[in-house]
Design a protein around this motif. Structure first.
Motif, PDB file in Angstrom:
ATOM      1  N   GLU A 150       0.839  -1.215   0.000  1.00  0.00           N
ATOM      2  CA  GLU A 150       0.000   0.000   0.000  1.00  0.00           C
ATOM      3  C   GLU A 150       0.871   1.261   0.000  1.00  0.00           C
ATOM      4  O   GLU A 150       1.803   1.390   0.776  1.00  0.00           O
ATOM      5  CB  GLU A 150      -0.871  -0.035   1.260  1.00  0.00           C
ATOM      6  N   HIS A 151       0.534   2.196  -0.888  1.00  0.00           N
ATOM      7  CA  HIS A 151       1.291   3.455  -0.985  1.00  0.00           C
ATOM      8  C   HIS A 151       0.463   4.478  -1.753  1.00  0.00           C
ATOM      9  O   HIS A 151      -0.536   4.116  -2.389  1.00  0.00           O
ATOM     10  CB  HIS A 151       2.615   3.230  -1.727  1.00  0.00           C
ATOM     11  N   THR A 152       0.895   5.723  -1.711  1.00  0.00           N
ATOM     12  CA  THR A 152       0.382   6.717  -2.660  1.00  0.00           C
ATOM     13  C   THR A 152       1.546   7.064  -3.587  1.00  0.00           C
ATOM     14  O   THR A 152       2.701   6.849  -3.236  1.00  0.00           O
ATOM     15  CB  THR A 152      -0.112   8.001  -1.947  1.00  0.00           C
ATOM     16  N   ASP A 153       1.241   7.592  -4.779  1.00  0.00           N
ATOM     17  CA  ASP A 153       2.310   7.967  -5.708  1.00  0.00           C
ATOM     18  C   ASP A 153       2.791   9.378  -5.361  1.00  0.00           C
ATOM     19  O   ASP A 153       2.011  10.208  -4.927  1.00  0.00           O
ATOM     20  CB  ASP A 153       1.813   7.904  -7.157  1.00  0.00           C
ATOM     21  N   TYR A 154       4.078   9.632  -5.596  1.00  0.00           N
ATOM     22  CA  TYR A 154       4.621  10.922  -5.151  1.00  0.00           C
ATOM     23  C   TYR A 154       4.600  11.980  -6.235  1.00  0.00           C
ATOM     24  O   TYR A 154       4.841  13.144  -5.962  1.00  0.00           O
ATOM     25  CB  TYR A 154       6.043  10.752  -4.616  1.00  0.00           C
ATOM     26  N   ALA A 166      -4.524   5.769  -1.819  1.00  0.00           N
ATOM     27  CA  ALA A 166      -3.672   4.597  -1.585  1.00  0.00           C
ATOM     28  C   ALA A 166      -4.069   3.455  -2.517  1.00  0.00           C
ATOM     29  O   ALA A 166      -5.254   3.278  -2.829  1.00  0.00           O
ATOM     30  CB  ALA A 166      -3.789   4.151  -0.134  1.00  0.00           C
ATOM     31  N   HIS A 167      -3.090   2.705  -2.950  1.00  0.00           N
ATOM     32  CA  HIS A 167      -3.331   1.540  -3.808  1.00  0.00           C
ATOM     33  C   HIS A 167      -2.219   0.527  -3.578  1.00  0.00           C
ATOM     34  O   HIS A 167      -1.213   0.832  -2.915  1.00  0.00           O
ATOM     35  CB  HIS A 167      -3.442   1.957  -5.283  1.00  0.00           C
ATOM     36  N   ARG A 168      -2.407  -0.673  -4.107  1.00  0.00           N
ATOM     37  CA  ARG A 168      -1.435  -1.751  -3.943  1.00  0.00           C
ATOM     38  C   ARG A 168      -1.658  -2.765  -5.059  1.00  0.00           C
ATOM     39  O   ARG A 168      -2.659  -2.687  -5.786  1.00  0.00           O
ATOM     40  CB  ARG A 168      -1.619  -2.428  -2.571  1.00  0.00           C
TER      41      ARG A 168
END
Ligand code: OGA
Ligand code: NI
Length: 266
Positions: free
Chosen positions: A194-198, A250-252
Motif C-alpha cells: 500500500e502506498h500513494t504515488d509521489y 492509496a493503492h497496492r
C-alpha cells in the motif's frame, strides 16, 4: 462502493469537447483520485509490443541484467532492480523492475550539472527492440500526459495551458517496467504494498492479469484489467497543489496466483 470511472477522452484528444472531459476528470480526481481513460489515442499495438518486449527482457539471465543495474544509473535513477529489490514501507515487494526517463546525453547542461533524475538511460544488449519501443512509448505518453494536464487545468477552473506552462514545459518523466511473478510459499503477498504515488499524475498500462487494488471509503476494490485503457491516478504533488481537493489515493498490487504480470507506470 466506490468504483473507478472509465472516461472516454476521445473528445479531449481531438479537441471536440474539452470541457465535458475536464468536468468528468475533475469529479473523478476529487471523489476517487483514480480514473481510467479509453480512446486515448495511443496505439494499442505499441502498448502490447512494449509489454511483450518487457517480458522478454525480464526473462534474460541475471548476469546480463546486472550489467544495467540501478547502481550504474547514479542520480539519474535509471536501470534494473531484481526481485524483492524494492521496498514499500520497509517491506520487500514481490516484483522486479526497470527505470527509464527522458533520454539525455551526458553533454546536456542539466546532466553535466548533476541535476538528479536527469541523464542517459541504461539499455540492455538484448532484446534490441527495447530501446526504440521505450523511446516511442515515452513520447506517446508525454503527449497524452500533456493533454490530460490541459483537462485537469480546465477542470480546476484555470486556462487550458495554465498548469502545463507553469510546471511542464520540461517535465520530469519516469517510466517503469514492472514484472510481477506469481506468489510462492513464504514470498511477499503483494507485488507493491500500500502506498500513494509521489508525482503529479501516473498513467498506468497493465496487461490482462489483474491485481491492482484501490483503497476507497468502503475498503479495497480491484480495478479490472483492460489493456486498451490507462489507469490514471493523482500523485501527492497534485494533491498538495490543490490543497487536498484532489486526492492521492492509496493503492497496492496483489501478486498473481499464477503466470506473471507486467505493468508500465509513467
Ligand atoms: C506504482 C504502482 C501499480 C502497478 O508503480 O506506483 O502503484 O500495477 N504500480 O504496477
Ligand atoms: Ni502507485
Amino acid at each position: 462502493m466506490v468504483s473507478v470511472p472509465v472516461i472516454d477522452v476521445g473528445p479531449l484528444i481531438d479537441g471536440r469537447d474539452v470541457d465535458d472531459v475536464a468536468q468528468r476528470i475533475d469529479q473523478a480526481c476529487h471523489e476517487v483520485g483514480f480514473f481510467s481513460v479509453v480512446n486515448h489515442g495511443v496505439d494499442p499495438a505499441l502498448c502490447a509490443r512494449l509489454g511483450r518486449t518487457a517480458h522478454e527482457f525480464f526473462g534474460r539471465p541475471e548476469p546480463e541484467k546486472e550489467r544495467i543495474a540501478m547502481v550504474h544509473g547514479g542520480t539519474a535513477w535509471r536501470g534494473w532492480f531484481p526481485l524483492h529489490g524494492e521496498l514499500t514501507s520497509g517491506a520487500p515487494d514481490h516484483k522486479e523492475g526497470y527505470y527509464f526517463g527522458r533520454e539525455l546525453s551526458s553533454a546536456d547542461a542539466r546532466v553535466a550539472a548533476g541535476l538528479p533524475l536527469h541523464g542517459p538511460n541504461l539499455w540492455p544488449a538484448s532484446p534490441p527492440d527495447l530501446r526504440p519501443t521505450v523511446l516511442e512509448y515515452l513520447n506517446a505518453l508525454e503527449q497524452l500526459g500533456q493533454r490530460l494536464t490541459q483537462a485537469i487545468s480546465v477542470g480546476l477552473g484555470l486556462g487550458p495551458s495554465t498548469l502545463g506552462d507553469r510546471w511542464f514545459t520540461d517535465p520530469v518523466i519516469l517510466l517503469r517496467l514492472f514484472h510481477y511473478p506469481a506468489t510462492t510459499v513464504g514470498a511477499p503477498a503483494y507485488g507493491v504494498g500500500e502506498h500513494t504515488d509521489y508525482g503529479f499524475l501516473t498513467m498506468l498500462w497493465q496487461d490482462d492479469t489483474g491485481g491492482l487494488e484501490v483503497h476507497g471509503p468502503d475498503g479495497w476494490v480491484e480495478i479490472p484489467p483492460d489493456p486498451s485503457a490507462f489507469v490514471c491516478n493523482i500523485g501527492d504533488m497534485l494533491d498538495r497543489l490543490t490543497a487536498g481537493k484532489y486526492r492521492s489515493t492509496a493503492h497496492r498490487v496483489r501478486a498473481p496466483e499464477s503466470g506473471a504480470r507486467v505493468s508500465i507506470p509513467v
